[in-house]
Structures are given as C-alpha cells and as structure tokens.
Design an enzyme around this catalytic site. Structure first.
Site, PDB file in Angstrom:
ATOM      1  N   PRO A  21       0.829  -1.211   0.000  1.00  0.00           N
ATOM      2  CA  PRO A  21       0.000   0.000   0.000  1.00  0.00           C
ATOM      3  C   PRO A  21       0.863   1.262   0.000  1.00  0.00           C
ATOM      4  CG  PRO A  21      -0.349  -1.290   2.020  1.00  0.00           C
ATOM      5  CD  PRO A  21       0.611  -2.038   1.181  1.00  0.00           C
ATOM      6  N   GLU A  25       1.258  -7.360   7.898  1.00  0.00           N
ATOM      7  CA  GLU A  25       1.471  -5.914   7.746  1.00  0.00           C
ATOM      8  C   GLU A  25       2.537  -5.628   6.694  1.00  0.00           C
ATOM      9  OE1 GLU A  25      -1.511  -5.390   9.741  1.00  0.00           O
ATOM     10  OE2 GLU A  25      -0.445  -3.647   9.005  1.00  0.00           O
ATOM     11  N   ARG A  56      -0.844  -8.644 -21.355  1.00  0.00           N
ATOM     12  CA  ARG A  56      -1.713  -8.318 -22.489  1.00  0.00           C
ATOM     13  C   ARG A  56      -1.001  -7.438 -23.513  1.00  0.00           C
ATOM     14  NH1 ARG A  56      -4.011  -3.243 -22.419  1.00  0.00           N
ATOM     15  NH2 ARG A  56      -5.798  -3.849 -23.705  1.00  0.00           N
ATOM     16  N   ASP A 102      -5.900   1.779 -25.745  1.00  0.00           N
ATOM     17  CA  ASP A 102      -6.259   1.660 -24.328  1.00  0.00           C
ATOM     18  C   ASP A 102      -6.623   3.005 -23.743  1.00  0.00           C
ATOM     19  OD1 ASP A 102      -5.895  -1.005 -23.893  1.00  0.00           O
ATOM     20  OD2 ASP A 102      -3.804  -0.826 -23.358  1.00  0.00           O
TER      21      ASP A 102
HETATM   22  N1  LIG Z   1      -0.256  -3.198  -4.211  1.00  0.00           N
HETATM   23  C1  LIG Z   1      -0.956  -3.061  -3.307  1.00  0.00           C
HETATM   24  C2  LIG Z   1      -1.884  -2.818  -2.249  1.00  0.00           C
HETATM   25  C3  LIG Z   1      -2.062  -3.425  -0.993  1.00  0.00           C
HETATM   26  C4  LIG Z   1      -1.261  -4.473  -0.319  1.00  0.00           C
HETATM   27  C5  LIG Z   1      -0.172  -5.068  -0.965  1.00  0.00           C
HETATM   28  C6  LIG Z   1       0.602  -5.982  -0.297  1.00  0.00           C
HETATM   29  C7  LIG Z   1       0.314  -6.322   1.021  1.00  0.00           C
HETATM   30  C8  LIG Z   1       0.912  -7.148   1.990  1.00  0.00           C
HETATM   31  C9  LIG Z   1       0.172  -7.081   3.156  1.00  0.00           C
HETATM   32  N2  LIG Z   1      -0.860  -6.217   2.928  1.00  0.00           N
HETATM   33  C10 LIG Z   1      -1.871  -5.872   3.932  1.00  0.00           C
HETATM   34  C11 LIG Z   1      -1.599  -4.537   4.508  1.00  0.00           C
HETATM   35  C12 LIG Z   1      -2.661  -3.697   4.742  1.00  0.00           C
HETATM   36  C13 LIG Z   1      -2.438  -2.434   5.316  1.00  0.00           C
HETATM   37  C14 LIG Z   1      -1.160  -2.030   5.647  1.00  0.00           C
HETATM   38  C15 LIG Z   1      -0.921  -0.671   6.280  1.00  0.00           C
HETATM   39  N3  LIG Z   1      -0.843  -0.793   7.736  1.00  0.00           N
HETATM   40  C16 LIG Z   1      -2.205  -0.911   8.275  1.00  0.00           C
HETATM   41  C17 LIG Z   1      -2.180  -0.949   9.799  1.00  0.00           C
HETATM   42  C18 LIG Z   1      -1.468   0.263  10.356  1.00  0.00           C
HETATM   43  C19 LIG Z   1      -0.081   0.345   9.792  1.00  0.00           C
HETATM   44  C20 LIG Z   1      -0.151   0.387   8.255  1.00  0.00           C
HETATM   45  C21 LIG Z   1      -0.098  -2.865   5.402  1.00  0.00           C
HETATM   46  C22 LIG Z   1      -0.317  -4.132   4.816  1.00  0.00           C
HETATM   47  C23 LIG Z   1      -0.795  -5.743   1.655  1.00  0.00           C
HETATM   48  C24 LIG Z   1      -1.597  -4.827   0.993  1.00  0.00           C
HETATM   49  N4  LIG Z   1      -3.116  -2.830  -0.404  1.00  0.00           N
HETATM   50  N5  LIG Z   1      -3.604  -1.891  -1.234  1.00  0.00           N
HETATM   51  C25 LIG Z   1      -2.881  -1.841  -2.356  1.00  0.00           C
HETATM   52  N6  LIG Z   1      -3.100  -0.971  -3.417  1.00  0.00           N
END
Ligand SMILES: N#Cc1c(-c2ccc3ccn(Cc4ccc(CN5CCCCC5)cc4)c3c2)n[nH]c1N
Length: 242
Positions: free
Chosen positions: A88, A115, A157, A172
C-alpha cells in the site's frame, strides 16, 4: 517473458492459468512459476511472520524466509529479474509502468501478507537486482496476490501475440491520456435505447471526431486530473474533434 510469484497462498494465483494468460502460457509467450514461501521455512510451524519491532498492530513477514526464497527463485540467470513488491506504501502502478515492464525479460513478484515484509528484504535484494515497491491504488487489500494478478495481466496483455486484436492495446484508456468513450454493438435499439446515429453513418471522419469528443467529455467528467497532464497541443487536437 518469465514471471515468478512467491506467496503463502499459491492457489490464489490459479487465475494465471485461465483465459488470456493461460493461452499466453500455452503459446509460450510467457513462463510462469508460482512458489509457496513456506517451502523456505525450517521450523515445525513453518512460521513466516513475527511481531513488529517498535510495537504496532499485526505481524511482519520474517526476512530470513524471504531472503532464502529470493536467493533461490532469483538465481540461475546471467541477468537478474526485476523484483516487484506490491505494497500500500508503493509508488503508483500505472499503464506506463505496465508498458515499461512489458519490455522486461523476467519479473519476480513478492506477495506479502500481514502488515508487510521486513524492509531489509527489499534493501538486501536491491544490492543485486532492480526492486520496485508499487501500489495498484489508494485502497487497502489484505495481501499482495490480487495486486500481482492485476499487474501481471496488464503487462502480459501488451506482449506481442497475446491479445487477439493488438490494436486494442494501442487504443487503451490512458494510452493517449484520455479515457475511452462509450462502445455499442447490435441491436440498433435495445429497451428503447438507440445507438448514436453517427456510429451507423459510415462516415469514419465523423465517427473519429465523435469518439474523440466523447473521450474528452468523459475524461473531463470522471478524471479531470488526466486533463491536467495533457499537453496544450494534445488538448487543442482534442478540441478540434468537437
Ligand atoms: N499493491 C498493493 C496494495 C495493498 C497491499 C499489498 C501488499 C500487502 C501485503 C500485506 N498487505 C496488507 C496490509 C494492509 C495495510 C497495511 C498498512 N498498515 C495498516 C495498519 C497500520 C499500519 C499500516 C499494510 C499491509 C498488503 C496490501 N493494499 N492496497 C494496495 N493498493
């Protein structure tokens, strides 16, 4: 192109074998390896996570397991892969990213859970291969697998011989800076809703102008930010399409 995915949920990547991507594998346009991260654990519990230093919610993925997995999966070639880590907190993944990666011979996707992955895993990998931490959008998923599937599909693709109609990729959304306009097919009228006359006129210059204007109007309504990125002459060209 070679693609490897490392994950604790290998079955999550089953869609890679379906439809367009499955055909690309059959036609040997791509080779895909999916690897279970737990294969590099050595304890009876096959642990891949631990508590975060400094406290905070959830668990963090252990560096030792990821380090051994990447050492093995990323070895065995004269030139290293590009390591892609969905997160994220990553840089935005865009169509331009997909186009750039479509030129790469080898991509490895490290799909985290909990996380996230101990930062030292990416820092260590960056000593011997290009590493990109990327996000597919401003919303929160539970892990990296769905993001990896999304990115893989948008890259594959673009490879020659994958799409039945290569012109589709050239038109696209985002490729010319605008969203594409509405599309229609038979019947001419459906539930009292007509197809725009211009599309049935056979006047291709008028059709092109109409489509350009529809794309401009839709972009203005739904993604005005994309218009800010357009150069003046691109906007003038779009204006002339009115
Ligand atoms: N690409 C992409 C993604 C992802 C993604 C990608 C890879 C992983 C691996 C684990 N997670 C879960 C997660 C969810 C939230 C948080 C943030 N924490 C939240 C609690 C307080 C501290 C900060 C961290 C990890 C992932 C999520 N989410 N959204 C996108 N666009």
């Amino acid at each position: 192109m070679r693609i490897d995915v490392i994950t604790i949920f290998p079955d999550y990547m089953a869609p890679l074998r379906e439809a367009l991507l499955g055909k690309a594998i059959e036609r040997e346009r791509i080779s895909v390896g999916v690897h279970d991260l737990r294969g590099w654990t050595h304890d009876v519990h096959r642990a891949v996570d631990d508590s975060p230093y400094g406290g905070g919610p959830g668990m963090v993925m252990k560096p030792q397991v990821w380090g051994e997995a990447l050492d093995e999966v990323c070895a065995g070639s004269d030139s290293p892969p590009r390591l892609v880590v969905p997160t994220p907190a990553g840089s935005p993944f865009t169509q331009q990213t997909a186009v750039r990666w479509s030129e790469e011979p080898w991509l490895v996707f490290a799909c985290g859970r909990y996380e996230g992955i101990d930062q030292r895993v990416m820092d260590d990998a960056a000593r011997r291969m290009p590493v990109e931490e990327v996000s597919i959008g401003d919303y929160v998923l539970v892990g990296g697998e769905v993001a990896a599937l999304t990115m893989i599909e948008s890259v594959v693709r673009l490879l020659p011989g994958v799409l039945g109609n290569p012109a589709s990729a050239e038109q696209d959304s985002f490729s010319d800076g605008l969203l594409e306009g509405p599309c229609y097919t038979r019947p001419e009228a459906w539930r009292d809703l007509p197809v725009p006359d211009v599309l049935r006129s056979g006047n291709h210059a008028a059709i092109d102008r109409w489509r350009r204007y529809q794309a401009l109007e839709r972009t203005w309504q739904r993604r005005p930010d994309l218009l800010e990125a357009l150069s003046d002459d691109e906007l003038d060209r779009a204006d002339r399409a009115r």
